[in-house]
Design a protein around this motif. Sequence first.
Motif, PDB file in Angstrom:
ATOM      1  N   ASN A  87      24.558 -16.033 -14.881  1.00 14.96           N
ATOM      2  CA  ASN A  87      24.580 -14.921 -13.931  1.00 14.96           C
ATOM      3  C   ASN A  87      24.482 -15.380 -12.482  1.00 14.96           C
ATOM      4  O   ASN A  87      23.996 -14.647 -11.631  1.00 14.96           O
ATOM      5  CB  ASN A  87      23.458 -13.920 -14.235  1.00 14.96           C
ATOM      6  CG  ASN A  87      23.555 -13.361 -15.627  1.00 14.96           C
ATOM      7  OD1 ASN A  87      24.640 -13.207 -16.168  1.00 14.96           O
ATOM      8  ND2 ASN A  87      22.410 -13.061 -16.217  1.00 14.96           N
ATOM      9  N   GLY A  88      24.867 -16.614 -12.204  1.00 16.39           N
ATOM     10  CA  GLY A  88      24.850 -17.123 -10.837  1.00 16.39           C
ATOM     11  C   GLY A  88      23.482 -17.538 -10.337  1.00 16.39           C
ATOM     12  O   GLY A  88      23.344 -17.979  -9.205  1.00 16.39           O
ATOM     13  N   ASP A  89      22.451 -17.386 -11.145  1.00 16.07           N
ATOM     14  CA  ASP A  89      21.094 -17.787 -10.757  1.00 16.07           C
ATOM     15  C   ASP A  89      20.786 -19.154 -11.342  1.00 16.07           C
ATOM     16  O   ASP A  89      20.927 -19.363 -12.546  1.00 16.07           O
ATOM     17  CB  ASP A  89      20.058 -16.790 -11.271  1.00 16.07           C
ATOM     18  CG  ASP A  89      20.234 -15.407 -10.676  1.00 16.07           C
ATOM     19  OD1 ASP A  89      20.708 -15.334  -9.527  1.00 16.07           O
ATOM     20  OD2 ASP A  89      19.900 -14.427 -11.357  1.00 16.07           O
ATOM     21  N   LYS A  90      20.347 -20.083 -10.488  1.00 13.02           N
ATOM     22  CA  LYS A  90      19.975 -21.409 -10.966  1.00 13.02           C
ATOM     23  C   LYS A  90      18.513 -21.376 -11.389  1.00 13.02           C
ATOM     24  O   LYS A  90      17.628 -21.066 -10.598  1.00 13.02           O
ATOM     25  CB  LYS A  90      20.161 -22.462  -9.883  1.00 13.02           C
ATOM     26  CG  LYS A  90      21.589 -22.767  -9.569  1.00 13.02           C
ATOM     27  CD  LYS A  90      21.664 -23.876  -8.540  1.00 13.02           C
ATOM     28  CE  LYS A  90      23.090 -24.200  -8.199  1.00 13.02           C
ATOM     29  NZ  LYS A  90      23.161 -25.242  -7.166  1.00 13.02           N
ATOM     30  N   LYS A  91      18.263 -21.688 -12.637  1.00 12.50           N
ATOM     31  CA  LYS A  91      16.903 -21.721 -13.177  1.00 12.50           C
ATOM     32  C   LYS A  91      16.665 -23.067 -13.834  1.00 12.50           C
ATOM     33  O   LYS A  91      17.586 -23.714 -14.326  1.00 12.50           O
ATOM     34  CB  LYS A  91      16.711 -20.626 -14.242  1.00 12.50           C
ATOM     35  CG  LYS A  91      16.888 -19.225 -13.730  1.00 12.50           C
ATOM     36  CD  LYS A  91      15.635 -18.759 -13.069  1.00 12.50           C
ATOM     37  CE  LYS A  91      15.790 -17.286 -12.676  1.00 12.50           C
ATOM     38  NZ  LYS A  91      14.724 -16.853 -11.845  1.00 12.50           N
ATOM     39  N   PHE A  92      15.424 -23.502 -13.844  1.00 18.15           N
ATOM     40  CA  PHE A  92      15.042 -24.691 -14.584  1.00 18.15           C
ATOM     41  C   PHE A  92      14.206 -24.231 -15.761  1.00 18.15           C
ATOM     42  O   PHE A  92      13.147 -23.621 -15.590  1.00 18.15           O
ATOM     43  CB  PHE A  92      14.250 -25.671 -13.713  1.00 18.15           C
ATOM     44  CG  PHE A  92      14.032 -26.994 -14.378  1.00 18.15           C
ATOM     45  CD1 PHE A  92      15.002 -27.977 -14.299  1.00 18.15           C
ATOM     46  CD2 PHE A  92      12.886 -27.252 -15.097  1.00 18.15           C
ATOM     47  CE1 PHE A  92      14.833 -29.199 -14.909  1.00 18.15           C
ATOM     48  CE2 PHE A  92      12.705 -28.473 -15.715  1.00 18.15           C
ATOM     49  CZ  PHE A  92      13.671 -29.446 -15.623  1.00 18.15           C
ATOM     50  N   ILE A  93      14.692 -24.489 -16.950  1.00 17.36           N
ATOM     51  CA  ILE A  93      14.012 -24.079 -18.173  1.00 17.36           C
ATOM     52  C   ILE A  93      13.272 -25.289 -18.730  1.00 17.36           C
ATOM     53  O   ILE A  93      13.887 -26.309 -19.034  1.00 17.36           O
ATOM     54  CB  ILE A  93      15.019 -23.553 -19.221  1.00 17.36           C
ATOM     55  CG1 ILE A  93      15.958 -22.509 -18.611  1.00 17.36           C
ATOM     56  CG2 ILE A  93      14.296 -23.036 -20.453  1.00 17.36           C
ATOM     57  CD1 ILE A  93      15.278 -21.279 -18.096  1.00 17.36           C
ATOM     58  N   PHE A  94      11.955 -25.167 -18.851  1.00 15.00           N
ATOM     59  CA  PHE A  94      11.173 -26.278 -19.380  1.00 15.00           C
ATOM     60  C   PHE A  94      11.291 -26.341 -20.891  1.00 15.00           C
ATOM     61  O   PHE A  94      11.261 -25.325 -21.581  1.00 15.00           O
ATOM     62  CB  PHE A  94       9.709 -26.160 -18.960  1.00 15.00           C
ATOM     63  CG  PHE A  94       9.487 -26.574 -17.537  1.00 15.00           C
ATOM     64  CD1 PHE A  94       9.308 -27.903 -17.212  1.00 15.00           C
ATOM     65  CD2 PHE A  94       9.499 -25.641 -16.520  1.00 15.00           C
ATOM     66  CE1 PHE A  94       9.133 -28.298 -15.904  1.00 15.00           C
ATOM     67  CE2 PHE A  94       9.325 -26.015 -15.209  1.00 15.00           C
ATOM     68  CZ  PHE A  94       9.143 -27.350 -14.893  1.00 15.00           C
TER      69      PHE A  94
END
Length: 104
Positions: A87-94
């Motif tokens: 969705n265009g959002d950069k997230k870091f998933i642990f």
Amino acid sequence: MPITVEREKWILYKHTCNYEMIKAVALDVKNSCKSDISDLERHRMQERLAALDLYRTRNPKEHPLDSINHRINTLEFWMFGYEDNTNGDKKFIFSPLGNLFFNY
């Protein structure tokens, strides 16, 4: 002319041996960024790490994101998590290993 590699090899970023830096970036991503690693949040991360004397920029006028990107790549290299760009959002998933790192 590009350089050809005759055999596969690992390329490690030079800052991967600094445990305190890895820990500080991981804690910052988890606690301060709330896993948001957008460009704006990466600039804020640079400022927070600079305040802790863990980050110095070579180009103070432009504040490039190269160094912070490498530090986030270090977290991925050690399998503490991965980047998600839905969705265009950069997230870091642990990952479970990243969560184990935080617990101990």
